[in-house]
Enzyme design. Structure first.
Site, mmCIF file in Angstrom:
data_model
loop_
_atom_site.group_PDB
_atom_site.id
_atom_site.type_symbol
_atom_site.label_atom_id
_atom_site.label_comp_id
_atom_site.label_asym_id
_atom_site.label_seq_id
_atom_site.Cartn_x
_atom_site.Cartn_y
_atom_site.Cartn_z
ATOM 1 N N SER A 152 0.725 -1.074 0.328
ATOM 2 C CA SER A 152 -0.140 -0.024 -0.220
ATOM 3 C C SER A 152 0.887 1.492 -0.001
ATOM 4 O O SER A 152 0.235 2.211 -0.180
ATOM 5 C CB SER A 152 -1.043 -0.090 1.248
ATOM 6 N N LYS B 126 -6.968 3.581 8.326
ATOM 7 C CA LYS B 126 -6.093 4.562 7.715
ATOM 8 C C LYS B 126 -6.711 5.832 7.823
ATOM 9 O O LYS B 126 -5.904 6.748 8.138
ATOM 10 C CB LYS B 126 -5.776 4.025 6.315
#
Length: 816
Positions: A712, A755
């Site tokens: 990511s 996140k």
């Protein structure tokens, strides 16, 4: 049956202190008794555990008010009384129907007041009578009676003399072999002249059932009665001889094991002599309990078959206890026994809201399940899997669900389970075999539809030498299979379809994909600052105040103090560390509550620093854009979301790429892809392709002690490389996450909600993410997204077009 010593001992004591009482009947006394007529009406004294025989003197203890009144009146007026044994000794207030019809006329010799307050009466039997009709109930029974027929068949011949001699001999032998009977008894037996009184005396002192004694009293044929008494004596003598034989074979110094064996042998011998089957009581209890169970015809058939097997076993064999334990488990399991669900949806919502703040998706799913059951009245329970970081309330949520549904609650920790037999059980043929923990817990709660929390399902070990516990969970957590769950110990199918299983896990990555497929996965992400404050105020602070014995009015936590604790002393997605800090503060303050009456009840920031020390964590915040090549990324961890920084440094060299920061293989590959893509598309960023040969590139991700991996950070690395080579500023307060490919595509990533929470904590304003993650963003509640602007990209070049400003950094490096 053994010769009773109770009456003889008591008479001996009376003889020592009251010399006028003579318990043995002389010939003159017997003739006098036979000549007396039985009165037409007698006061009736019911006896519980004793039968009085003619001529015999016995002590009795009277406790009923009626009986005490009768005894005192009769003793005072020197009246005769009628003594009748009760049919059932447990009846406290007997009626006429509860008494035997044949009794004994008695004379009260003496009334004694004992030291313990009881009244003891010495009575002597005279003649037998038959009870006709009760004429008076109060203050005690009085009844009309007639004399019962005298003793018949009293022919004194050789056979008669032999019978009497045998009675005396057997009685004396029993007295000699029984250490509990005093030698006075043998002396008394030898000195009895009357054969009728001998039979009555022996009958009175036999330790046999009251019903048997009553039958002996009612027998008029003397020869028949003497034969029955002789039978009882013979049986008692045989048992005494057997007992003495066993005792002679065993050593005097018996250790515990030998002693247990001896007692078992004695018990077995006595049971065989009496015709009593060993283990009969166990079997009767099992049959009685089994008749009340709600099991199916197949289960009942299996139970009866196993019960017959138990009946054929020797009680001393090892297999007997194994089989008995197996059948007791059968009985204790809740076959088709269910608690009734509470279908009040508003009540369920209220309970779930009381116990947990937030977690709307889980609460909504539970209420939906209730609504469907209420409508259809028959539904297999859902199998939920709550996935989230530690401390967000996954385990405690199971208890709240049980309370909302009015179901029993079970929690079973699966952390570290490595043996399949812990779930499925062992076959009962093995020594020490036990059922699996699933069956054991259902037995414990006595319900077939509890809420069953399988805690830490991600910590179960996979295939190993002890089997595969995860494979066993496949059947337990499959709605199509668990209606016929097979436990190796139980050996028959048990229905788990009504059990509401709730599994908890920190991550799905370590759970077998087939197991994940069988469960309804619900993600529970971390909490926002505002949510943590509310959880602390509603749940954590009241709970800790109560546990420490502090009243609410004695201590208060202002909102700014709670926020300070969260920001400076915790770094977590859940609230576990927050609760520990609150507990620490309360403990420290309790001594001031106790010792200082003028203490400050309102906690301040200064006191917080004094108690917990300096701040343990720095606030997460994005870096300034004054330095080229530094970009903020977003990462997912097992304890929630985090921000990370990707730093790129250039130095003169030959184009060597160096990676540091404890990176995993996938992350290193992302860095290589980003660098190669930048080199192949340098023209798009107005870069000379030749410059890459002259500069060494160093990519570093801080906090090198922490392992990092995953794809990511791909677009973050690419943006940092582009900023370093162009020396352009990165847009302020921006963070990004996304996987990259050599074709320049930006792929979606997971852990989006965690996140986003990390970005909010770091005061980030703009988030760059793959367009394919848009559906995940829209699925997140609006209050989590407030203050954030999302920029969806499909290609890598779109990332740098937005993230890089046209403005260069101060004192740029001359790369071109």
């Amino acid at each position: 049956m053994k010769f009773s010593d109770r009456n003889i001992l008591t008479i001996s004591e009376i003889l020592d202190s009251e010399t006028e009482f003579i318990p043995l009947l002389s010939s003159e006394d017997e003739e006098h008794f036979n000549a007396e007529k039985v009165p037409d009406k007698l006061p009736i004294l019911p006896l519980r555990n004793t039968v009085l025989f003619p001529g015999v003197v016995i002590p009795i203890t009277v406790g009923r008010d009626k009986s005490i009144k009768l005894i005192k009146d009769a003793y005072k007026s020197k009246k005769l009384i009628g003594v009748v044994a009760q049919k059932d000794a447990d009846i406290e207030e007997p009626e006429i129907s509860d008494l035997n019809t044949i009794g004994t006329v008695a004379n009260i010799i003496k009334i004694l007041q004992m030291p313990d307050g009881n009244t003891t009466v010495i009575i002597q039997g005279k003649k037998r009578f038959q009870l006709l009709e009760l004429v008076t109930y109060e203050p005690y029974f009085e009844a009309t009676v007639i004399e019962y027929e005298n003793v018949q068949n009293l022919i004194k011949n050789k056979e008669f003399n032999a019978l009497i001699s045998s009675l005396k001999d057997l009685s004396i032998q029993i007295i000699k072999q029984s250490p509990n009977i005093p030698s006075d008894a043998a002396f008394a037996i030898k000195n009895i002249e009357s054969p009728v009184f001998l039979v009555n005396f022996v009958s009175s002192n036999l330790n046999i059932d009251i019903k048997d004694k009553q039958r002996l009293l009612e027998v008029s044929d003397f020869h028949d009665r003497a034969q029955k008494v002789l039978t009882f004596l013979t049986r008692e003598l045989q048992i005494l001889e057997l007992k003495n034989q066993i005792q002679n074979k065993v050593k005097v110094d018996l250790d515990k094991q030998q002693r247990d064996f001896f007692l078992h042998q004695q018990l077995k011998t006595i049971q065989e002599e009496l015709g009593d089957v060993p283990g009969a009581q166990d079997i009767e209890e099992l049959k009685s309990k089994g008749s009340k169970k709600k099991w199916t015809e197949e289960i009942a058939k299996t139970f009866n078959k196993e019960l017959l097997k138990l009946q054929r076993m020797n009680t001393q064999s090892a297999d007997y206890s194994v089989q008995l334990n197996y059948l007791e488990l059968f009985i204790d399991l809740p076959w088709n026994e269910y608690t009734k669900d509470n279908f009040d949806l508003k009540r369920a919502e209220k309970i779930l809201d009381e116990d947990h703040f937030g977690l709307e998706k889980v609460k909504e799913r539970i209420v939906e399940h209730l609504a469907v059951i209420k409508l259809k009245n028959d539904l297999k329970a859902p199998i939920l899997c709550l996935v989230g970081p530690p401390g967000v309330g996954k385990t405690s949520l199971g208890k709240s669900v049980a309370r909302a549904l009015d179901r029993k609650y079970i929690r079973m920790s699966l952390g570290g389970v490595r043996d399949e037999a812990e779930l499925r059980g062992h076959r009962k043929t093995y020594i020490g075999a036990l059922p699996g923990r699933i069956i054991q817990n259902l037995k414990k709660v006595k319900s077939s539809n509890p809420v069953f929390v399988l805690d830490e399902v991600d910590k179960v070990m996979g295939a190993n030498v002890s089997g595969d516990p995860q494979a066993a969970l496949l059947e337990i957590l499959d709605p199509e299979q668990n209606s016929t769950f097979h436990d190796n110990y139980l050996e028959v199918d048990f229905d788990l379809s009504k059990v509401m299983f709730i599994a908890t896990a920190n991550t799905l990555s370590t759970i077998h994909p087939a197991l994940v497929d069988r469960m309804e996965v619900i993600d529970i992400s971390g909490y926002l600052m505002e949510e943590k404050v509310e959880i602390a105020r509603r749940h954590l602070i009241p709970k800790q105040l109560k546990e420490h014995g502090v009243k609410k009015k004695q201590m208060s936590f202002p909102k700014d103090v709670i926020e300070k604790i969260i920001e400076d002393y915790t770094r977590e997605a859940g609230v576990r560390k927050l609760e520990k800090n609150i507990a620490t503060i309360i403990r420290k303050e309790v001594k001031y509550i106790v010792d200082e009456p003028d203490y400050s009840k309102k906690l301040t920031i200064d006191e917080l620093t004094r108690i917990l020390g300096p701040a343990q964590f720095q606030k997460e915040k994005g870096l300034s854009n004054d330095v080229a090549g530094v970009v903020t990324g977003l990462a997912w961890t097992a304890v929630g979301g985090e921000i990370l920084f990707v730093e790129v440094s250039l130095s003169k060299g030959k184009g060597i790429l160096t990676l540091t920061g404890n990176l995993g293989d996938v992350m290193k590959e992302s860095a290589t892809i980003a660098y190669e893509y930048l080199k192949s598309h340098a023209a798009g960023l107005d870069l000379d392709p030749e410059i890459f040969k002259n500069w060494n590139v160093h990519i570093h991700i801080p906090e090198g002690a922490t392992p990092k991996d995953g794809p990511s950070a791909g677009i973050t690395m690419f943006t940092a490389l582009a900023s370093a080579f162009t020396q352009q500023k990165v847009r302020p307060k921006i963070a990004m996450t996304g996987e990259i490919t050599l074709r320049g595509k930006v792929l979606p990533v997971g852990g989006v909600k965690e996140k986003i929470l990390a970005a909010k904590r770091a005061k980030i304003k703009d988030i760059v993410i793959s367009i394919e993650n848009k559906k995940d963003i829209e699925d997140i509640k609006q209050n989590y997204r407030d203050g954030l602007t999302f920029h969806y990209v499909d290609k890598m070049i779109e990332v740098v077009d937005f993230a890089l400003l046209k403005e260069k950094v101060k004192n740029p490096l001359l790369v071109n």
